[in-house]
Write a protein that holds these residues in place. Structure first.
Motif, PDB file in Angstrom:
ATOM      1  N   UNK A   1       0.377  -2.063   8.041  1.00 15.74           N
ATOM      2  CA  UNK A   1       0.491  -0.718   7.450  1.00 15.74           C
ATOM      3  C   UNK A   1      -0.523   0.247   8.076  1.00 15.74           C
ATOM      4  N   UNK A   2      -1.773  -0.216   8.231  1.00 18.35           N
ATOM      5  CA  UNK A   2      -2.791   0.716   8.732  1.00 18.35           C
ATOM      6  C   UNK A   2      -2.582   1.023  10.222  1.00 18.35           C
ATOM      7  N   UNK A   3      -1.787   0.224  10.899  1.00 14.73           N
ATOM      8  CA  UNK A   3      -1.485   0.491  12.312  1.00 14.73           C
ATOM      9  C   UNK A   3      -0.128   1.156  12.518  1.00 14.73           C
ATOM     10  N   UNK A   4       0.523   1.531  11.424  1.00  5.43           N
ATOM     11  CA  UNK A   4       1.875   2.093  11.536  1.00  5.43           C
ATOM     12  C   UNK A   4       1.915   3.258  12.542  1.00  5.43           C
ATOM     13  N   UNK A   5       0.978   4.201  12.379  1.00 10.04           N
ATOM     14  CA  UNK A   5       1.003   5.395  13.243  1.00 10.04           C
ATOM     15  C   UNK A   5       0.711   5.023  14.700  1.00 10.04           C
ATOM     16  N   UNK A   6      -0.238   4.104  14.909  1.00  7.35           N
ATOM     17  CA  UNK A   6      -0.557   3.668  16.282  1.00  7.35           C
ATOM     18  C   UNK A   6       0.662   3.072  16.965  1.00  7.35           C
TER      19      UNK A   6
ATOM     20  N   UNK B   1       7.872   3.077  -0.568  1.00  7.58           N
ATOM     21  CA  UNK B   1       6.936   3.789   0.315  1.00  7.58           C
ATOM     22  C   UNK B   1       5.513   3.655  -0.209  1.00  7.58           C
ATOM     23  N   UNK B   2       5.324   2.707  -1.142  1.00  6.26           N
ATOM     24  CA  UNK B   2       4.032   2.551  -1.808  1.00  6.26           C
ATOM     25  C   UNK B   2       2.873   2.405  -0.817  1.00  6.26           C
ATOM     26  N   UNK B   3       3.007   1.493   0.142  1.00  6.20           N
ATOM     27  CA  UNK B   3       1.861   1.167   1.003  1.00  6.20           C
ATOM     28  C   UNK B   3       1.460   2.322   1.907  1.00  6.20           C
ATOM     29  N   UNK B   4       2.448   2.950   2.537  1.00  9.73           N
ATOM     30  CA  UNK B   4       2.099   4.049   3.453  1.00  9.73           C
ATOM     31  C   UNK B   4       1.526   5.228   2.664  1.00  9.73           C
ATOM     32  N   UNK B   5       2.047   5.484   1.491  1.00 10.57           N
ATOM     33  CA  UNK B   5       1.503   6.578   0.666  1.00 10.57           C
ATOM     34  C   UNK B   5       0.071   6.282   0.235  1.00 10.57           C
ATOM     35  N   UNK B   6      -0.185   5.066  -0.164  1.00 13.34           N
ATOM     36  CA  UNK B   6      -1.546   4.695  -0.588  1.00 13.34           C
ATOM     37  C   UNK B   6      -2.539   4.864   0.552  1.00 13.34           C
TER      38      UNK B   6
ATOM     39  N   UNK C   1      -2.346  11.644   8.040  1.00 14.10           N
ATOM     40  CA  UNK C   1      -0.908  11.838   7.882  1.00 14.10           C
ATOM     41  C   UNK C   1      -0.215  10.567   8.381  1.00 14.10           C
ATOM     42  N   UNK C   2       0.393   9.826   7.485  1.00  9.83           N
ATOM     43  CA  UNK C   2       1.101   8.610   7.910  1.00  9.83           C
ATOM     44  C   UNK C   2       2.581   8.803   7.590  1.00  9.83           C
ATOM     45  N   UNK C   3       3.238   9.571   8.447  1.00  4.52           N
ATOM     46  CA  UNK C   3       4.663   9.820   8.221  1.00  4.52           C
ATOM     47  C   UNK C   3       5.427   9.613   9.524  1.00  4.52           C
ATOM     48  N   UNK C   4       6.719   9.668   9.385  1.00 10.85           N
ATOM     49  CA  UNK C   4       7.618   9.544  10.533  1.00 10.85           C
ATOM     50  C   UNK C   4       8.293  10.906  10.708  1.00 10.85           C
TER      51      UNK C   4
ATOM     52  N   UNK D   1      14.141  17.419  11.493  1.00 12.35           N
ATOM     53  CA  UNK D   1      12.896  18.184  11.551  1.00 12.35           C
ATOM     54  C   UNK D   1      11.992  17.934  10.348  1.00 12.35           C
ATOM     55  N   UNK D   2      12.297  16.879   9.589  1.00 17.97           N
ATOM     56  CA  UNK D   2      11.488  16.608   8.388  1.00 17.97           C
ATOM     57  C   UNK D   2      10.537  15.431   8.614  1.00 17.97           C
ATOM     58  N   UNK D   3       9.429  15.443   7.871  1.00 17.54           N
ATOM     59  CA  UNK D   3       8.522  14.292   7.890  1.00 17.54           C
ATOM     60  C   UNK D   3       8.922  13.344   6.761  1.00 17.54           C
TER      61      UNK D   3
END
Ligand code: ATP
Length: 439
Positions: free
Chosen positions: A154-159, A273-278, A286-289, A295-297
């Motif tokens: 989860x913490x590496x999602x954005x990477x 979406x619990x984990x990414x929101x937390x 910002x941890x979104x896709x 054009x939405x996050x």
């Protein structure tokens, strides 16, 4: 083929594991330590094979999943965000007479399972193993050995998203050690304090999560069947009511019928979406896709197939175990799927005092070694050598006999049928690779 004599009991598995070198008690020479086990020469191969086929099937053969290997030690805030500091607890009760401790939900009638004594009221016990980072052991340096590998993903999602340029749906797979201070480790390697997990976090668009959840439940169930577990020894069980974890919308467990009863091999959860929101909340990132089409996050939903390597190894071991009667004698055999078998082929000379046979057998073994796990053995009579290989689940044995010196051929014996075929030495490698499904 021999007939089956008995159903397996746990004692037989524990004893074979020790006798043949699958699993040893940790620190045995010091009296052992509860909740920790060591894998011997054949156990380590079995475990590696399980991990290899999992990685091959879940990562290599799919174009929607990439791998990751995160650290065991993480920032302590991870475990606050995940809810583990607050809520990763089991209810603990003490026996007032014998002082033994139990998980309240494992005690049936409210009395001590050992001595029948009175139990204390349950209190919550956190299962995370604490440790200190750096030379000063104060509150500021406390962290935890990870109780699950998932948070590293989860913490590496954005990477991972940045470097892999993936579009939803996609997954990140990881395997590695996890630690839990289980109150009552038991049932051999089923419940231990140190174990390995193999986990996938599969990120999907909200609204498609239930469909993906169903797909993953089927995919993972069939995976165990593909590698030999008898279908009737597997079942699905849905979590209900307060059994459902705080993060989950729905969870299915894949359970195996162990000698001690039905028990969880793998859990497949819809974690929403619990984990990414937390983690976004606690880290301020910002941890979104970013959805290029709209054009939405989006904060993706997560479907998580989470299995234990050790529990899988135990299930494969138990399921493969057979006691048969062959010509009035007991034969113990592990009918492993060939991909999981620790050793693929063993080579023996029929007579160990005939140097020409020994040399020929050793040459065949050397020729096979680069292609598959191969074992040479001449330390017993041929009958005993076969029995040893049966007990570790080796699918093929090759015997070099006196005739070999004349016809340049050997006997290949198949583990399950015990059928023997004569094969010219130059064709041995090819024959085995074909039988192992590698050609
Ligand atoms: P249980 O209810 O048996 O304690 P769990 O539901 O807490 O397990 P999960 O948190 O879903 O387990 O962990 C995912 C997988 O990790 C489990 O399906 C199991 O295969 C493995 N696992 C969890 N705890 C242990 C343990 N103490 N020893 C060995 N494997 C474990």
């Amino acid at each position: 083929m021999g007939e089956e004599m008995t159903t397996v009991d746990m004692e037989a598995i524990v004893s074979l594991s020790k006798r043949r070198g699958f699993i040893f008690q940790s620190s045995e020479i010091y009296g052992g330590i509860s909740g920790s086990w060591d894998y011997g020469p054949f156990g380590v191969e079995l475990k590696r094979n399980i991990k290899n086929v999992w990685w091959r099937d879940m990562v290599q053969r799919r174009d929607d999943i990439v791998g990751l290997d995160a650290g065991i030690l993480m920032h302590p805030r991870v475990w606050e965000a995940s809810g583990h500091v607050e809520g990763f607890t089991d209810p603990l009760v003490d026996c007032k007479s014998c002082r033994k401790r139990f998980r309240a939900d494992h005690v049936k009638d409210g009395r001590c399972p050992e001595c029948g004594g009175e139990l204390t009221d349950p209190r919550m016990f956190n299962l995370m193993l604490r440790t200190f980072l750096g030379p000063v052991e104060d509150d500021a340096s406390i962290t935890y050995l990870r109780p699950e590998t998932a948070q590293g993903i989860f913490v590496n999602f954005a990477n991972v998203l940045d470097v892999s340029r993936r579009k939803l749906p996609f997954g990140i797979a990881q395997m590695g050690k996890a630690f839990r201070n289980e109150i009552t480790p038991r049932n051999f390697t089923f419940r231990t304090r140190e174990f390995e997990q193999m986990e996938i976090e599969y990120f999907v668009r909200p609204g498609t999560d239930e469909e993906w959840h169903r797909r993953w439940v089927t995919e993972r169930f069939e995976w165990y069947v593909r590698y030999g577990i008898r279908r009737e020894y597997l079942r699905l069980r849905q979590h209900e009511g307060d059994e459902l974890a705080h993060y989950a919308k729905a969870t299915f467990d894949i359970e195996y019928l162990f000698p001690f009863g039905w028990a969880e091999l793998e859990g497949i959860s819809n974690r929403t979406d619990f984990d990414l929101r937390q983690h976004a909340l606690f880290s301020g990132r910002d941890i979104t896709y970013y959805d290029e089409d709209t054009g939405a996050h989006v904060v993706p939903y997560i479907v998580e197939p989470s299995g234990g390597v050790d529990r899988a190894a135990l299930a494969f071991l138990v399921d493969a175990y057979r006691e048969e009667k062959v010509r009035k004698r007991k034969r113990v055999v592990l009918r492993f799927h060939p991909e999981l078998a620790p050793i693929k082929v063993a080579v023996f000379p029929l007579l160990r005092n005939r140097p020409e046979l020994v040399t020929a057998a050793k040459d065949i073994a050397s020729d096979l070694r680069p292609h598959m796990m191969t074992m040479y053995d001449d330390t017993a009579s041929i009958g005993r050598l076969y029995r040893r290989q049966d007990e570790i689940g080796t699918p093929f044995c090759i015997t070099v006999d006196v005739e070999t010196l004349e016809d340049n051929a050997v006997t290949i014996r198949e583990r399950d049928s015990m059928e023997q075929i004569r094969v010219p030495i130059p064709e041995v490698r090819h024959t085995l690779l074909r039988k192992l499904g590698r050609l």
